[in-house]
Design an enzyme around this catalytic site. Structure first.
Site, PDB file in Angstrom:
ATOM      1  N   GLY A  80     -48.205 -71.495  23.686  1.00  0.00           N
ATOM      2  CA  GLY A  80     -47.481 -72.266  22.683  1.00  0.00           C
ATOM      3  C   GLY A  80     -48.131 -73.628  22.560  1.00  0.00           C
ATOM      4  O   GLY A  80     -49.072 -73.833  21.793  1.00  0.00           O
TER       5      GLY A  80
ATOM      6  N   GLU B 196     -48.809 -67.682  20.742  1.00  0.00           N
ATOM      7  CA  GLU B 196     -48.600 -66.414  21.455  1.00  0.00           C
ATOM      8  C   GLU B 196     -47.565 -66.646  22.557  1.00  0.00           C
ATOM      9  O   GLU B 196     -47.155 -67.780  22.815  1.00  0.00           O
ATOM     10  CB  GLU B 196     -49.918 -65.916  22.056  1.00  0.00           C
ATOM     11  CG  GLU B 196     -50.996 -65.636  21.028  1.00  0.00           C
ATOM     12  CD  GLU B 196     -52.295 -65.147  21.659  1.00  0.00           C
ATOM     13  OE1 GLU B 196     -52.304 -64.919  22.889  1.00  0.00           O
ATOM     14  OE2 GLU B 196     -53.286 -64.994  20.923  1.00  0.00           O
TER      15      GLU B 196
ATOM     16  N   GLU C 276     -45.585 -77.364  15.356  1.00  0.00           N
ATOM     17  CA  GLU C 276     -46.817 -78.130  15.088  1.00  0.00           C
ATOM     18  C   GLU C 276     -46.996 -79.289  16.070  1.00  0.00           C
ATOM     19  O   GLU C 276     -47.458 -80.371  15.709  1.00  0.00           O
ATOM     20  CB  GLU C 276     -46.862 -78.598  13.628  1.00  0.00           C
ATOM     21  CG  GLU C 276     -46.966 -77.422  12.666  1.00  0.00           C
ATOM     22  CD  GLU C 276     -47.452 -77.776  11.288  1.00  0.00           C
ATOM     23  OE1 GLU C 276     -48.236 -78.743  11.155  1.00  0.00           O
ATOM     24  OE2 GLU C 276     -47.059 -77.080  10.342  1.00  0.00           O
TER      25      GLU C 276
END
Length: 446
Positions: A193, A189, A427
């Site tokens: 992060g 969002e 990621e």
């Protein structure tokens, strides 16, 4: 139940006879380390496979981590052939148009690449984690935008359902995820992060607990334009802080789900990255993935293995750079000498090749750790960190080796240069990987 178009007979038609003639049943060629293995889905939280504490046997009997089973080689070769024949002709077009061609996505399903670890009884390919990473690597050698769609779909969404989904969710989604439905992982969002658990998206339960109402906006969501389902993380009880975070399977056609415009990105342009708004979205309680309040644990666990998938992508990018540059170096002559034969050039590509191999060994070692129930969190962070560094270096150097033409769009080197940068960001940023590695090292010495 739906059946998958993919199978070993399909693979035999896709790859050279000298490869396909060696195909053996996956159930009999799976990687083992001299110990009984239980099914992955029996785990409660960890994504690793359980095994007992029996002696692993003589180390001399272990295979090198870069020696693959016949099934793994089969899948790797099939992915390589398909990518070069069916994806490569459209790479530049898809990059320019910022969109993956529908026939490419359909091809991913038709060849079983979207259901790599989904069991065959659900219509999947029934392969292992290493096979999934090999597919990601091979696709990345041609177009990393296509590989990230496959990686997120397999290592994040598909596996989350396999590990923690109810039987009802498995029967509802796994056959579709293997055959015709792209998935998206909705976590990030605007204000969450790296600090993912600071998310503001809420999931308000109904009075009788039969459904939830989701409200919030997610940003930087990959696969969102093509997605038929979102794995959404939302907080069902902010008083519990991160222990209120819950995972939901949300059909993309549900009223109140709005996918925004595609972000204009530096790289991976054909991969859709969009904001996704959830405006009073009603989600039945049966669509909760796992248990209410355990979403944060599922997220941590699934991203650990997702980082190995990203490392595979980065290795593929680095190899793709060599695929572009080395033929040119062997063909181009200056001062009566092939560029590849100048000692200064030899030292450069030998160094990069060594680093690619090191990243490859680290990555597939992490795969084997994960498959055999051995802790791999530190190794996953290491391979993502290192592989992203190697990809950036390989991409930069390949442009230098190609000279002026490498700086143009005549070759794909400049695209690999743009595509690889996000490897140190998504990621888990490189700094987060370093923090995780340091934490594990301190634990080893306490």
């Amino acid at each position: 139940m739906a059946t998958h178009a993919f199978g070993r007979n399909t693979m035999r038609r896709l790859i050279a006879p000298k490869v396909s003639s060696r195909i053996a049943s996956h159930r009999h060629t799976r990687w083992v380390v001299n110990s009984p293995i239980m099914p992955t889905a029996s785990r409660t939280l960890s994504t690793s496979v359980l095994h007992d504490n029996s002696d692993h046997g003589d180390l001399d009997h272990r295979m090198p981590v870069t020696k693959f089973t016949e099934d793994e080689e089969m899948v790797r070769d099939a992915a390589r052939m398909w990518a070069n024949q069916e994806v490569k002709p459209f790479v530049r077009e898809m990059d320019n148009e910022c969109k993956t061609r529908p026939e490419v996505i359909q091809g991913l399903f038709d060849h079983g690449f979207m259901g790599m670890e989904i069991p065959e009884e659900y219509g999947g390919s029934g392969m292992n984690f290493t096979s999934a990473c090999l597919v990601v690597e091979e696709l990345s050698r041609v177009d990393p935008s296509v590989s990230i769609l496959v990686d997120i779909h397999n290592t994040l969404t598909n596996n989350a359902i396999r590990f923690w989904g109810s039987e009802e969710l498995k029967e509802k989604w796994l056959p579709r995820l293997a055959t015709d439905c792209v998935s998206s992982f909705a976590l990030s969002e605007a204000g969450s992060g790296t600090d993912a658990f600071a998310m503001k998206t809420t999931a308000a339960p109904s009075d009788d607990g039969s459904y939830y109402i989701l409200n919030g906006e997610k940003l930087w969501i990959s696969n969102s334009k093509e997605a038929g389902v979102f794995l959404v993380f939302a907080n069902a009880d902010h008083s519990q802080k991160h222990r209120g975070i819950t995972a939901f399977m949300v059909d993309a056609n549900t009223e109140g789900v709005h996918v925004g415009n595609t972000e204009k990105k530096l790289g991976l342009r054909a991969s859709s990255t969009c904001p996704v708004v959830f405006d009073n979205v009603k989600v039945d309680a049966v669509d909760v993935l796992g248990e209410v309040g355990l979403g944060y644990k599922y997220c941590i666990n699934i991203l650990n293995e997702g980082r190995i998938g990203i490392a595979s992508q980065q290795i593929g990018i680095a190899k793709g750079c060599f695929d572009v540059a080395m033929p040119y170096l062997n063909d181009r002559t200056q001062f009566g000498t092939k560029l590849a034969d100048f000692q200064g050039m030899e030292h450069q590509y030998a160094q990069i090749a060594t680093e690619i191999h090191a990243a490859e060994v680290m990555t597939y070692n992490a795969c084997r750790l994960k498959e055999n129930g051995i802790p791999f969190v530190k190794e996953a962070s290491m391979v993502k960190l290192y592989a992203s560094q190697v990809a950036e270096k390989a991409a930069s150097k390949s442009i230098e080796w190609l000279g002026g033409i490498g700086f143009t769009q005549d070759l794909l080197a400049e695209k690999f240069f743009r595509d690889c940068k996000v490897g140190s960001i998504y990621e888990g940023t490189s700094n987060i990987q370093l923090q995780t590695i340091a934490k594990k090292i301190k634990e080893d010495y306490r």
